[in-house]
Design an enzyme around this catalytic site. Structure first.
Site, PDB file in Angstrom:
ATOM      1  N   TYR A 134      -2.867  11.472  -5.024  1.00 25.19           N
ATOM      2  CA  TYR A 134      -3.511  10.188  -4.190  1.00 25.19           C
ATOM      3  C   TYR A 134      -2.651   8.987  -3.972  1.00 25.19           C
ATOM      4  CZ  TYR A 134      -6.563   6.076  -5.818  1.00 25.19           C
ATOM      5  OH  TYR A 134      -7.278   5.080  -6.029  1.00 25.19           O
ATOM      6  N   SER A 169      -4.846   0.830  -2.484  1.00 24.79           N
ATOM      7  CA  SER A 169      -4.360   1.602  -3.814  1.00 24.79           C
ATOM      8  C   SER A 169      -2.364   0.745  -3.896  1.00 24.79           C
ATOM      9  CB  SER A 169      -4.184   2.760  -4.529  1.00 24.79           C
ATOM     10  OG  SER A 169      -3.789   2.241  -5.931  1.00 24.79           O
TER      11      SER A 169
END
Lengths: 243, 432
Positions: A148, A135
């Site tokens: 995250y 990501s």
């Protein structure tokens, strides 16, 4: 044509990627936890494409099971795509270590565990490709989702190292860094339309880039430049910002 | 978000609910009142408009297909075009299809749509074996003609007012080719048009394009197109790139003159009395789907389609009166489609009955609703009725006179708590 193994197959990005590969003539292994939920999706793919689609139970957090999972595949996949991801709840995770652990183990440890096993096999065979969906959140830690983000940063570093290691074995490793994508994970967030990709768009990008053996893919492409700018902001400045 | 029907009128703000699992859908139905399921938004008016709508379109999986019987199990959000794309190359076609393939299977059941073969095969529901529906109390019912006959008759043609359809089993029909042998018959007036329909009524598919602005002796002049699947030409069906209307045309584009010119060009292009050609599925069944957003040609104020049907015995007189009224008004219709229908089915709100139906588009402008009210009175005088799927303005009084089983439908909704759970702007207007 050969099987592609898709891990974390219940996510919207994974489903779009599965469609993309089946449309290009590949058979599929779809692996996920409670994989029975993918029964209808698998039927749909079979009817639409006429390809073989097998669903397999895989718990990414049950590290011990990963070796047997892979050994049990009668025909080894010609490539693997991990779309495993868990955004989690940043605020909760700050005070609840269980949540922190879940975020880290899902996004990083679990993927490292299964990828290690597959990488060893591919290295011996001297063929295969491995795609990891990381990501843009892993490019720089931000207060809104750094747990995250840090797990994805670990995955990005892992994939980079793996690519380096497997280069001589002719095994290609690709890192995918999606920006905003309209999925279940981001449902309810107010995303800027021009920076947000549909899962199908990500899937097309991933397939094309993988076939061309690209190393790192940002999707949408504009995220490459956005993240370049974000990475260039000096830390003394960045720490005061809210982005 | 802002939603509207295909006619782009009216546009309303609606909370659009989505669901992942059947349980999640049941929970939504438990929580909300006054919601209506929505597929691809191709009904013309306010059938699928409500302050709260359930978006069924993402549920579009094919679940199974039986090669021997042609039975397809498919989720309600699948488009007919999805079915064609996959199954025409394998030699299968829809038993019943309307004039657009861009509608969902759920919507096809809710509108109990029909097509060019209604006079032989009937409505869409005739091709349905069974479907699963989530009703007002959240239970999932497997609905078919035998075990739940009332729910069947209420739901097929029931405009989504009995629950949310999850999936359906529908029969496809075998074809040998994706080509249709089409015969075009040019007629000079309404009498000739009717005669031609009768002469060709054994042909599986038929529809006429009628010039609504023709007056006097020429009134009712038409092109009747009839056809049947060819045995040759192959099954190489694939989606063609679409032309699209990129923005709303200024609303003066479609004035009386331009419609007239269009009519004359279209009609004049066919030189002989009878012409034969071979055309493909898309050209024969879905000519307008080739142009994306064709609804924009009517301008940003939108348009409506007025579709009524008259019992056969009164069709000739009724149509003459209606065509004369339209021609006098000078309000042109870009498309006017005339068709002979077969017998009505048992469903409480299905539109078709044995007779002639006419469908005309009108852009929304001053005076249009008065004209349509006038047409309503003629339709009622001749024992006809209005098609809800196209409608955006019919009054409760006009509507209920056309549907003798309306009270059975109302009663059924009430008994099962559907009347408060499932509502559309249309259902409130016509009181169903």
């Amino acid at each position: 044509m050969s099987y592609i193994l898709i891990i974390g197959a219940k996510s919207d990005i994974a489903k779009a990627i599965a469609r993309e590969y089946a449309n290009h003539g590949y058979d599929l292994y779809l692996a996920a936890r409670n994989v029975a939920e993918l029964k209808d999706f698998a039927s749909d793919l079979r009817i639409r494409t006429g390809k073989k689609v097998k669903t397999l139970d895989l718990d990414i957090l049950d590290f011990e099971s990963h070796r047997i999972f892979y050994e049990n595949l009668e025909e080894k996949p010609g490539g693997v795509v991990s779309a495993v991801g868990y955004l989690g709840d940043q605020e909760k995770a700050q005070s609840d270590f269980q949540e922190t652990k879940l975020i880290i183990e899902t996004n990083y440890t679990g993927v490292a565990s299964i990828f290690n096993i597959i990488a060893n096999d591919y290295e011996q065979r001297k063929s295969g490709f491995m795609v990891g969906i990381s990501s843009v959140a892993g490019d720089r830690g931000r207060k809104s989702n750094y747990l995250y983000g840090s797990a994805k940063a670990a995955l990005t570093a892992y994939l980079s190292g793996l690519r380096n290691r497997l280069h001589n074995a002719n095994v290609h490793v690709m890192t995918v860094k999606p920006g905003f994508v309209r999925t279940k994970m981001t449902a309810g967030m107010n995303l800027p339309a021009r920076l947000t990709a549909e899962p199908e768009e990500v899937a097309r990008d991933v397939f094309r880039a993988q076939q061309k053996r690209k190393n790192v893919l940002y999707t949408k492409w504009i995220w490459k430049w956005i993240m370049l700018v974000i990475r260039m902001i000096p830390e003394w400045q960045f720490k005061k910002m809210s982005i | 978000m802002i939603i509207s029907g295909w006619g782009m009128y009216p546009k309303i703000e609606s909370t659009v609910l989505r669901f992942e699992t059947e349980q999640a859908l049941a929970n939504l139905i438990g929580e909300y009142y006054g919601l209506v399921p929505r597929g691809n938004g191709r009904s013309y008016g306010d059938s699928a408009l409500s302050p709260v709508t359930v978006d069924v379109k993402p549920k579009n999986y094919f679940l199974s297909f039986d090669e021997s019987s042609g039975l397809l199990h498919v989720q309600a959000g699948a488009l007919l075009s999805d079915i064609l794309e996959i199954f025409v190359p394998k030699g299968w076609f829809l038993k019943i299809t309307p004039g657009t393939k861009l509608i969902t299977v759920g919507g096809a059941i809710a509108s109990d749509v029909h097509g060019k073969n209604h006079h032989i095969e009937g409505c869409f529901s005739e091709s349905v074996k069974e479907f699963r529906i989530v009703t007002a109390n959240g239970t999932i019912i497997n609905c078919n003609r035998e075990s739940t006959p009332d729910l069947w008759k209420a739901t097929c043609g029931g405009m989504g007012l009995t629950g949310v359809i999850l999936d359906a089993k529908i029969y496809l029909k075998k074809i040998k080719s994706q080509y249709i042998n089409q015969v075009t018959i040019k007629t000079k007036n309404l009498k000739e048009t009717f005669d031609a329909f009768e002469e060709f009524k054994d042909k599986p598919y038929s529809v006429a394009w009628i010039d609504c602005l023709a007056k006097g002796n020429a009134m009712g002049k038409s092109l009747l197109m009839v056809g049947d699947f060819s045995g040759e030409g192959g099954l190489g069906y694939q989606l063609k790139p679409q032309k699209t209307i990129p923005f709303n045309f200024p609303s003066f584009t479609l004035n009386k003159l331009s419609v007239k010119a269009f009519n004359e060009l279209y009609y004049g292009k066919v030189r002989k009395k009878v012409t034969k050609q071979q055309v493909d599925i898309d050209a024969f069944f879905y000519p307008l789907d080739a142009i994306g957003h064709w609804n924009r040609i009517y301008g940003k104020n939108g348009f409506t389609q007025y579709q009524f049907i008259l019992p056969k015995v009164h069709s000739y007189d009724g149509l003459k009166e209606i065509l004369a009224t339209i021609a006098d008004s000078g309000k042109g219709s870009f498309l006017a489609v005339l068709k002979l229908y077969g017998k009505a089915n048992q469903n409480w709100l299905s539109f078709p009955l044995e007779g002639y139906s006419l469908a005309l588009d009108f852009k929304i402008e001053k005076g249009i609703f008065q004209l349509l009210d006038m047409l309503d009175r003629i339709v009622l005088k001749y024992g006809g009725r209005i098609y809800l799927t196209k409608d955006v303005r019919v009054s409760r009084k006009t509507f209920e006179k056309g549907y003798p089983q309306i009270d059975t439908f109302r009663q059924f909704r009430k008994e099962h708590g559907m009347d408060k759970k499932f509502q559309s702007l249309q259902s409130k207007r016509v009181g169903i």
